[in-house]
Design a protein around this motif. Structure first.
Motif, PDB file in Angstrom:
ATOM      1  N   ARG A 140     -35.514   5.790 -20.313  1.00 43.33           N
ATOM      2  CA  ARG A 140     -35.931   4.704 -21.182  1.00 43.33           C
ATOM      3  C   ARG A 140     -35.496   4.964 -22.621  1.00 43.33           C
ATOM      4  O   ARG A 140     -34.782   5.931 -22.903  1.00 43.33           O
ATOM      5  N   GLY A 141     -35.961   4.109 -23.556  1.00 42.39           N
ATOM      6  CA  GLY A 141     -35.591   4.226 -24.956  1.00 42.39           C
ATOM      7  C   GLY A 141     -36.045   5.537 -25.563  1.00 42.39           C
ATOM      8  O   GLY A 141     -36.914   6.224 -25.030  1.00 42.39           O
ATOM      9  N   GLU A 142     -35.482   5.858 -26.711  1.00 46.75           N
ATOM     10  CA  GLU A 142     -35.726   7.162 -27.335  1.00 46.75           C
ATOM     11  C   GLU A 142     -37.210   7.407 -27.617  1.00 46.75           C
ATOM     12  O   GLU A 142     -37.737   8.473 -27.308  1.00 46.75           O
ATOM     13  N   THR A 143     -37.910   6.416 -28.184  1.00 44.74           N
ATOM     14  CA  THR A 143     -39.328   6.589 -28.520  1.00 44.74           C
ATOM     15  C   THR A 143     -40.159   6.823 -27.269  1.00 44.74           C
ATOM     16  O   THR A 143     -40.960   7.754 -27.196  1.00 44.74           O
ATOM     17  N   ASP A 144     -39.957   5.970 -26.256  1.00 38.12           N
ATOM     18  CA  ASP A 144     -40.695   6.121 -25.016  1.00 38.12           C
ATOM     19  C   ASP A 144     -40.348   7.429 -24.314  1.00 38.12           C
ATOM     20  O   ASP A 144     -41.208   8.043 -23.674  1.00 38.12           O
ATOM     21  N   SER A 145     -39.117   7.850 -24.423  1.00 38.09           N
ATOM     22  CA  SER A 145     -38.673   9.063 -23.759  1.00 38.09           C
ATOM     23  C   SER A 145     -39.477  10.272 -24.224  1.00 38.09           C
ATOM     24  O   SER A 145     -39.850  11.134 -23.430  1.00 38.09           O
ATOM     25  N   VAL A 146     -39.748  10.332 -25.499  1.00 42.93           N
ATOM     26  CA  VAL A 146     -40.526  11.443 -26.048  1.00 42.93           C
ATOM     27  C   VAL A 146     -41.940  11.430 -25.470  1.00 42.93           C
ATOM     28  O   VAL A 146     -42.474  12.457 -25.043  1.00 42.93           O
ATOM     29  N   ALA A 147     -42.545  10.243 -25.462  1.00 47.47           N
ATOM     30  CA  ALA A 147     -43.915  10.110 -24.958  1.00 47.47           C
ATOM     31  C   ALA A 147     -43.997  10.439 -23.471  1.00 47.47           C
ATOM     32  O   ALA A 147     -44.902  11.164 -23.029  1.00 47.47           O
TER      33      ALA A 147
ATOM     34  N   ALA B 111     -41.837  12.218 -21.696  1.00 52.64           N
ATOM     35  CA  ALA B 111     -41.513  13.629 -21.485  1.00 52.64           C
ATOM     36  C   ALA B 111     -42.765  14.487 -21.686  1.00 52.64           C
ATOM     37  O   ALA B 111     -43.009  15.442 -20.936  1.00 52.64           O
ATOM     38  N   HIS B 112     -43.552  14.138 -22.695  1.00 49.18           N
ATOM     39  CA  HIS B 112     -44.802  14.868 -22.926  1.00 49.18           C
ATOM     40  C   HIS B 112     -45.774  14.644 -21.771  1.00 49.18           C
ATOM     41  O   HIS B 112     -46.460  15.582 -21.327  1.00 49.18           O
ATOM     42  N   LEU B 113     -45.806  13.406 -21.265  1.00 45.16           N
ATOM     43  CA  LEU B 113     -46.671  13.083 -20.142  1.00 45.16           C
ATOM     44  C   LEU B 113     -46.289  13.918 -18.917  1.00 45.16           C
ATOM     45  O   LEU B 113     -47.153  14.510 -18.259  1.00 45.16           O
ATOM     46  N   TYR B 114     -44.984  13.978 -18.640  1.00 46.24           N
ATOM     47  CA  TYR B 114     -44.506  14.783 -17.509  1.00 46.24           C
ATOM     48  C   TYR B 114     -44.849  16.263 -17.701  1.00 46.24           C
ATOM     49  O   TYR B 114     -45.171  16.979 -16.746  1.00 46.24           O
ATOM     50  N   SER B 115     -44.770  16.713 -18.946  1.00 45.55           N
ATOM     51  CA  SER B 115     -45.111  18.105 -19.239  1.00 45.55           C
ATOM     52  C   SER B 115     -46.576  18.379 -18.903  1.00 45.55           C
ATOM     53  O   SER B 115     -46.909  19.430 -18.343  1.00 45.55           O
ATOM     54  N   LEU B 116     -47.451  17.441 -19.230  1.00 43.47           N
ATOM     55  CA  LEU B 116     -48.870  17.592 -18.903  1.00 43.47           C
ATOM     56  C   LEU B 116     -49.067  17.662 -17.390  1.00 43.47           C
ATOM     57  O   LEU B 116     -49.815  18.514 -16.886  1.00 43.47           O
ATOM     58  N   PHE B 117     -48.385  16.768 -16.667  1.00 41.46           N
ATOM     59  CA  PHE B 117     -48.486  16.770 -15.207  1.00 41.46           C
ATOM     60  C   PHE B 117     -48.064  18.126 -14.639  1.00 41.46           C
ATOM     61  O   PHE B 117     -48.732  18.681 -13.765  1.00 41.46           O
TER      62      PHE B 117
ATOM     63  N   ARG C 225     -58.336  16.557 -21.518  1.00 40.03           N
ATOM     64  CA  ARG C 225     -58.655  15.777 -22.719  1.00 40.03           C
ATOM     65  C   ARG C 225     -57.504  14.847 -23.090  1.00 40.03           C
ATOM     66  O   ARG C 225     -57.719  13.683 -23.440  1.00 40.03           O
ATOM     67  N   GLU C 226     -56.277  15.357 -23.006  1.00 38.49           N
ATOM     68  CA  GLU C 226     -55.119  14.518 -23.343  1.00 38.49           C
ATOM     69  C   GLU C 226     -54.924  13.402 -22.321  1.00 38.49           C
ATOM     70  O   GLU C 226     -54.671  12.246 -22.673  1.00 38.49           O
ATOM     71  N   LEU C 227     -55.038  13.746 -21.042  1.00 37.05           N
ATOM     72  CA  LEU C 227     -54.840  12.743 -20.000  1.00 37.05           C
ATOM     73  C   LEU C 227     -55.947  11.688 -20.016  1.00 37.05           C
ATOM     74  O   LEU C 227     -55.689  10.510 -19.746  1.00 37.05           O
ATOM     75  N   GLU C 228     -57.162  12.106 -20.350  1.00 34.05           N
ATOM     76  CA  GLU C 228     -58.253  11.133 -20.456  1.00 34.05           C
ATOM     77  C   GLU C 228     -57.955  10.101 -21.543  1.00 34.05           C
ATOM     78  O   GLU C 228     -58.190   8.903 -21.355  1.00 34.05           O
TER      79      GLU C 228
ATOM     80  N   PRO D   2     -51.354  20.996  -2.086  1.00 31.27           N
ATOM     81  CA  PRO D   2     -50.380  20.175  -1.349  1.00 31.27           C
ATOM     82  C   PRO D   2     -50.086  18.832  -2.023  1.00 31.27           C
ATOM     83  O   PRO D   2     -49.118  18.148  -1.645  1.00 31.27           O
ATOM     84  N   TYR D   3     -50.893  18.453  -2.997  1.00 32.74           N
ATOM     85  CA  TYR D   3     -50.748  17.134  -3.616  1.00 32.74           C
ATOM     86  C   TYR D   3     -50.046  17.175  -4.980  1.00 32.74           C
ATOM     87  O   TYR D   3     -49.890  16.145  -5.622  1.00 32.74           O
ATOM     88  N   TYR D   4     -49.639  18.360  -5.398  1.00 37.42           N
ATOM     89  CA  TYR D   4     -48.920  18.464  -6.664  1.00 37.42           C
ATOM     90  C   TYR D   4     -47.521  17.880  -6.523  1.00 37.42           C
ATOM     91  O   TYR D   4     -46.882  17.981  -5.473  1.00 37.42           O
ATOM     92  N   THR D   5     -47.032  17.295  -7.617  1.00 35.69           N
ATOM     93  CA  THR D   5     -45.663  16.779  -7.666  1.00 35.69           C
ATOM     94  C   THR D   5     -44.974  17.361  -8.891  1.00 35.69           C
ATOM     95  O   THR D   5     -45.572  17.432  -9.966  1.00 35.69           O
ATOM     96  N   GLN D   6     -43.733  17.787  -8.721  1.00 40.08           N
ATOM     97  CA  GLN D   6     -42.962  18.289  -9.858  1.00 40.08           C
ATOM     98  C   GLN D   6     -42.242  17.111 -10.508  1.00 40.08           C
ATOM     99  O   GLN D   6     -41.479  16.400  -9.860  1.00 40.08           O
ATOM    100  N   TYR D   7     -42.490  16.902 -11.788  1.00 42.63           N
ATOM    101  CA  TYR D   7     -41.889  15.780 -12.513  1.00 42.63           C
ATOM    102  C   TYR D   7     -40.686  16.270 -13.315  1.00 42.63           C
ATOM    103  O   TYR D   7     -40.787  17.228 -14.075  1.00 42.63           O
ATOM    104  N   ASP D   8     -39.562  15.593 -13.117  1.00 40.55           N
ATOM    105  CA  ASP D   8     -38.314  15.995 -13.763  1.00 40.55           C
ATOM    106  C   ASP D   8     -38.045  15.116 -14.983  1.00 40.55           C
ATOM    107  O   ASP D   8     -37.872  13.895 -14.857  1.00 40.55           O
ATOM    108  N   VAL D   9     -38.011  15.735 -16.153  1.00 35.98           N
ATOM    109  CA  VAL D   9     -37.759  15.004 -17.395  1.00 35.98           C
ATOM    110  C   VAL D   9     -36.390  14.326 -17.367  1.00 35.98           C
ATOM    111  O   VAL D   9     -36.178  13.290 -17.999  1.00 35.98           O
ATOM    112  N   ALA D  10     -35.468  14.883 -16.601  1.00 41.89           N
ATOM    113  CA  ALA D  10     -34.121  14.315 -16.527  1.00 41.89           C
ATOM    114  C   ALA D  10     -34.122  12.916 -15.911  1.00 41.89           C
ATOM    115  O   ALA D  10     -33.159  12.158 -16.064  1.00 41.89           O
ATOM    116  N   ASP D  11     -35.207  12.576 -15.227  1.00 44.15           N
ATOM    117  CA  ASP D  11     -35.292  11.253 -14.596  1.00 44.15           C
ATOM    118  C   ASP D  11     -35.638  10.146 -15.591  1.00 44.15           C
ATOM    119  O   ASP D  11     -35.555   8.956 -15.260  1.00 44.15           O
ATOM    120  N   ILE D  12     -36.041  10.533 -16.799  1.00 44.83           N
ATOM    121  CA  ILE D  12     -36.436   9.543 -17.806  1.00 44.83           C
ATOM    122  C   ILE D  12     -35.196   8.895 -18.405  1.00 44.83           C
ATOM    123  O   ILE D  12     -34.315   9.568 -18.931  1.00 44.83           O
TER     124      ILE D  12
END
Length: 220
Positions: free
Chosen positions: A118-125, A127-133, A147-150, A106-116
């Motif tokens: 920010r700048g191009e460099t941050d967007s990549v980072a 987007a990867h973070l959202y993918s992990l989530f 391991r990645e999230l830690e 019940p506590y999961y959230t779907q993260y939409d990459v389309a909501d990002i």
């Protein structure tokens, strides 16, 4: 009961056919009563065979040439007993996984990459973070995600890229810990998250989840 014990003994001895063994293994998984009986018999046999093995060891020290023929029955029993416990452990782990996943679902959230935005460099980072989530509810084995999230979690204070997402990172890392049955680590992350966000809706949600997983922790 006699017929059940005979079937358990046949399984432990390895005298069942492949078809009979497959059916019996499924019955063990589905029947708590049969599992308990199998564990009891396997434990009894293990103790008996341990004593016999010790006696055989004494004999084998004097008669080395009979080593292989004397050890073969012990190995058969040992392997069969191990098979029973492997099934029991597998059933336990599967049930615990389903319980843990059900608790955090019940506590999961779907993260939409389309909501990002920010700048191009941050967007990549990010987007990867959202993918992990988003992979946490999808994957059974989340060790690599943890391991990645830690690594990201430990760099939040020094990396502005991730700082605005600190709460999401902490929350999702805690969910991944729970799913991976690392309750102690999840509690530490959640309690820190609650301290950093006092009297907020997030703190209420965190407290709710903490209460649930602490109950699960006591049942272990």
């Amino acid at each position: 009961m006699e017929n059940v014990d005979e079937r358990i003994e046949s399984f432990l001895r390895g005298t069942m056919s492949a078809e009979e063994e497959a059916v019996f293994k499924q019955e063990i998984k589905n029947s708590p009563e049969l599992r308990s009986r199998a564990i009891a018999m396997a434990s009894l046999i293990k103790g008996i065979r341990a004593n016999e093995a010790e006696k055989e060891k004494t004999v084998l020290n004097s008669v080395e040439k009979n080593n292989k023929s004397k050890m073969r029955p012990v190995l058969w029993w040992a392997c069969s007993v191990a098979a029973v416990f492997a099934i029991i452990i597998g059933v336990y782990k599967d049930r615990r996984y389903r319980m843990l996943n059900s608790t955090i679902s019940p506590y999961y959230t779907q993260y939409d990459v389309a909501d990002i935005t920010r700048g191009e460099t941050d967007s990549v980072a990010i987007a990867h973070l959202y993918s992990l989530f988003n992979q946490i509810p999808e994957k059974r084995n989340v060790a690599a995600i943890i391991r990645e999230l830690e690594s990201i979690y430990n760099s939040i204070d020094n990396d502005y890229t991730y700082y605005p997402f600190a709460n999401d990172i902490s929350w999702n890392l805690a969910l991944a810990y729970v799913k991976n049955d690392e309750i102690d680590k999840a509690i530490l992350v959640l309690e820190k998250l609650k301290r950093e966000n006092p009297e907020t809706p997030l703190a209420v949600k965190v407290q709710e989840l903490l209460k649930k997983i602490k109950i699960i922790q006591k049942r272990r």
